[in-house]
Design a protein around this motif. Structure first.
Motif, PDB file in Angstrom:
ATOM      1  N   ILE A 184       5.774  41.107  48.194  1.00  0.00           N
ATOM      2  CA  ILE A 184       6.913  40.370  47.641  1.00  0.00           C
ATOM      3  C   ILE A 184       6.341  39.124  46.956  1.00  0.00           C
ATOM      4  CG2 ILE A 184       9.043  39.119  48.139  1.00  0.00           C
ATOM      5  CD1 ILE A 184       9.440  40.906  50.563  1.00  0.00           C
ATOM      6  N   SER A 185       6.382  39.123  45.649  1.00  0.00           N
ATOM      7  CA  SER A 185       5.752  38.051  44.881  1.00  0.00           C
ATOM      8  C   SER A 185       6.780  37.030  44.389  1.00  0.00           C
ATOM      9  CB  SER A 185       5.017  38.647  43.681  1.00  0.00           C
ATOM     10  OG  SER A 185       4.599  37.627  42.802  1.00  0.00           O
ATOM     11  N   PRO A 186       6.423  35.744  44.430  1.00  0.00           N
ATOM     12  CA  PRO A 186       7.328  34.735  43.853  1.00  0.00           C
ATOM     13  C   PRO A 186       7.511  34.906  42.356  1.00  0.00           C
ATOM     14  CG  PRO A 186       5.224  33.741  44.451  1.00  0.00           C
ATOM     15  CD  PRO A 186       5.219  35.132  45.016  1.00  0.00           C
ATOM     16  N   LYS A 187       6.579  35.570  41.693  1.00  0.00           N
ATOM     17  CA  LYS A 187       6.741  35.820  40.259  1.00  0.00           C
ATOM     18  C   LYS A 187       7.954  36.709  40.015  1.00  0.00           C
ATOM     19  CE  LYS A 187       1.758  35.516  39.356  1.00  0.00           C
ATOM     20  NZ  LYS A 187       0.538  36.255  38.949  1.00  0.00           N
ATOM     21  N   GLU A 188       8.240  37.619  40.967  1.00  0.00           N
ATOM     22  CA  GLU A 188       9.352  38.547  40.814  1.00  0.00           C
ATOM     23  C   GLU A 188      10.631  38.030  41.463  1.00  0.00           C
ATOM     24  OE1 GLU A 188      10.420  43.261  41.714  1.00  0.00           O
ATOM     25  OE2 GLU A 188       8.454  42.436  42.256  1.00  0.00           O
ATOM     26  N   TYR A 189      10.476  37.363  42.626  1.00  0.00           N
ATOM     27  CA  TYR A 189      11.660  36.995  43.404  1.00  0.00           C
ATOM     28  C   TYR A 189      11.882  35.489  43.527  1.00  0.00           C
ATOM     29  CZ  TYR A 189      11.841  41.861  45.013  1.00  0.00           C
ATOM     30  OH  TYR A 189      11.934  43.228  45.081  1.00  0.00           O
ATOM     31  N   GLY A 190      10.947  34.682  43.036  1.00  0.00           N
ATOM     32  CA  GLY A 190      11.027  33.244  43.263  1.00  0.00           C
ATOM     33  C   GLY A 190      12.299  32.606  42.747  1.00  0.00           C
ATOM     34  N   GLU A 191      12.697  32.954  41.530  1.00  0.00           N
ATOM     35  CA  GLU A 191      13.884  32.313  40.945  1.00  0.00           C
ATOM     36  C   GLU A 191      15.174  32.792  41.583  1.00  0.00           C
ATOM     37  OE1 GLU A 191      14.238  32.373  36.737  1.00  0.00           O
ATOM     38  OE2 GLU A 191      12.215  31.595  36.372  1.00  0.00           O
ATOM     39  N   THR A 192      15.250  34.077  41.849  1.00  0.00           N
ATOM     40  CA  THR A 192      16.505  34.639  42.357  1.00  0.00           C
ATOM     41  C   THR A 192      16.630  34.542  43.871  1.00  0.00           C
ATOM     42  OG1 THR A 192      15.460  36.823  42.406  1.00  0.00           O
ATOM     43  CG2 THR A 192      16.729  36.234  40.423  1.00  0.00           C
TER      44      THR A 192
END
Length: 576
Positions: A184-192
């Motif tokens: 689980i990467s912040p690049k994919e999920y960080g904003e949402t």
């Protein structure tokens, strides 16, 4: 008594019609080395042959000898005038190398083997089965990664040693540690979904790439993680172990729910083990052959009360420890707590692995006085139920100094048998590898360890080389022994090269002691040291920067190349 070669007659090497590729390779290796030793042809025959023979693999069944359980186990057994060698897919090959070692061969390095000439090869009665002390055996030294056939001869079987299947193969890993970023990467999920990531002590969710962790108490991340792991295993059906482990950054989630669970479980590893257990339970039906591996590392090093599942492996890391003393003998808190932790993990029934450290990573060539710690530590691992060991040594391409060839050899022997005769192994290696200089190399090792003990020095995995055992007076004494060693092999070109290379550790250390005293490098010595380092074909002087980056740092008054990086996980060009 088995007459393998006697009176000019060579025993035949026998395989069955159903021989596996590994058994055929084992028979071929045996034939090749026996022919080298005797300068005589050895015939390979089929199962119809009735004379005295060395029966390899399934051919031993005709003599009533069965293969032992386990991929790495092997049996050597005399039956009448014949000899049987049988074992698992790697074990049958290890059995051949064991026989050759009993006949006087030694596999010291990828380019230094002892294959004695023999006019007679006779063995006493044999009836022995060997199983390794650790089912997973791996280290990071260059030659074994580069030359996997040498890794096979050294009985290594981990992910760093991609041995061909026909040579017995290796234990295949996927996501070799620090895998949260991949799950689980912040690049994919960080904003949402910032709530998926660990909270620091200020109540802030940390989303920095590679400097984040997961909030393991958040129930929404579990199904995402399960599907990410499932996808990876489907893409890598050969994987036997997959790592579900924290990123290489210290951040223990401080959200109220994580803290509550960890307090309930008695350690910060509580949320981690619950998380990995849940993934392992969900995926076991589809992947019953896979072990789900995680780290007990830094803030997760202490054992919780929750028990790891049977298909979960916990890899305990010794990164905080002193390595100049055996773990159980050192008075430093980091060692006493490490010993406590390994015992506590053992009590949980965990399938326990070890990540250990056997060099100084920021200063690779530093003389590392851990020679007398290697065996006691390995025995301590075994006594606490450890199943696998990874020894993180010098990872430099083309190798380094500090007698790393010898250290790698000793470690491979101890990972197979923690009770191996280390003094004999060191003597055999140094006498052959360094020739007449060997006795001075042994004196150097003894003086180094005696001095570190006398000065009560404690050495970590990343220390600046400022210990008392590295004071100028002692460097002079070490160098005197290297001068004697060079004189002893002055006319032996190969061995003199090896001794001169080993001596570079002392020259390197003189340079660095002078640098730390003055705050700037001696320019002439910097020029000359790096020139001779390169002439020996050596590359890195530290783990995370190239040789040229180290030089750039020194020219700017900084001791190591990573001081030029914005942070130690710099991902840009290696040479700045």
């Amino acid at each position: 008594m088995t007459k393998i070669f006697c009176g000019g007659k060579a025993m035949s090497i026998k395989t069955s019609g159903t021989a596996t590729p590994q058994e055929k390779f084992a028979a071929g290796e045996l034939c090749s080395y026996l022919e080298r030793m005797t300068s005589t042809a050895f015939d390979q025959c089929g199962e119809d042959y009735t004379g005295p023979a060395i029966a390899v693999g399934s051919a031993a069944q005709a003599y009533g000898v069965q293969s032992p359980d386990g991929d790495d186990a092997f049996t050597l057994k005399t039956v009448g005038e014949s000899l049987c060698i049988t074992g698992g897919k790697r074990g049958v090959i290890y059995g051949v190398y064991e026989l050759l070692e009993r006949l006087g061969c030694r596999f010291f390095t990828a380019t230094c083997e002892k294959v004695p000439y023999a006019t007679e090869l006779v063995l006493d009665y044999l009836d022995e089965t060997q199983c390794p002390d650790f089912i997973y055996r791996e280290h990071a030294y260059y030659e074994h990664r580069r030359y996997t056939r040498f890794a096979l001869k050294s009985r290594l079987n981990g992910a760093n040693h991609p041995i061909r299947d026909e040579w017995g193969g290796h234990i295949k890993y996927s996501w070799f540690v620090h895998s949260f970023e991949r799950i689980i990467s912040p690049k994919e999920y960080g904003e949402t979904h910032p709530e998926y990531f660990a909270m620091d002590e200020n109540g802030v969710r940390v989303l920095t790439p590679e400097k984040n962790q997961l909030c393991l108490s958040n129930p929404e991340i579990l199904p995402i993680a399960i599907e990410a792991v499932r996808k990876n295993l489907l893409e890598h059906p050969e994987a036997e172990i997959i790592s579900i482990s924290q990123n290489d950054w210290r951040l223990d989630c401080q959200c109220p729910e994580c803290r509550k669970i960890n307090e309930q479980d008695g350690a910060s590893s509580g949320t981690l083990i619950r998380f990995v257990n849940a993934i392992a339970e969900a995926l076991e039906p589809a992947f019953p052959h896979v072990t789900f591996d995680t780290l007990a590392y830094q803030y997760t090093r202490s054992a919780p009360t929750v028990r790891p599942r049977h298909n979960v492996a916990v890899r305990l890391c010794s990164i905080e420890c002193c390595f100049a003393h055996p773990f159980e003998e050192c008075c430093r808190d980091s060692n006493t707590t490490f010993v406590r932790d390994i015992r506590d993990w053992h009590k949980t029934g965990a399938q326990l692995y070890i990540w250990d450290y056997v060099t100084c990573f920021n200063y690779y060539p530093t003389p590392h006085p851990n020679w007398r710690s290697l065996q006691p530590n390995m025995r301590m691992f075994r006594e606490n139920g450890v199943k696998g060991v990874f020894e993180q040594g010098c990872c430099s391409q083309r190798g380094s100094t500090d007698l790393n060839e010898l250290r790698a050899y000793i470690l491979t022997k101890l990972m197979w048998n923690a009770d191996a005769d280390v003094n004999r192994l060191i003597e055999e290696f140094t006498d052959y590898y360094y020739g007449a200089a060997g006795k001075y190399i042994r004196e150097y090792i003894d003086l180094l360890c005696d001095t570190a003990r006398k000065e009560d020095d404690h050495t970590g995995f990343n220390d600046k080389p400022l210990h008392k055992y590295l004071d100028k007076q002692y460097l002079d004494q070490y160098d005197d022994l290297f001068v004697k060693a060079i004189d002893a092999v002055r006319d032996d070109v190969i061995r003199r090269f090896r001794v001169e290379k080993a001596r570079l550790s002392i020259r390197y250390m003189r340079f660095y002691r002078d640098f730390f005293e003055k705050g700037e490098p001696d320019k002439q010595e910097l020029h000359d040291l790096f020139g001779i380092w390169e002439s020996f074909g050596l590359t890195r002087m530290e783990e995370d920067a190239s040789r040229d980056t180290t030089r750039k740092a020194l020219l700017r008054g900084k001791p190591i190349g990573i001081n030029l990086y914005s942070h130690w996980t710099f991902e840009g060009p290696e040479i700045l």
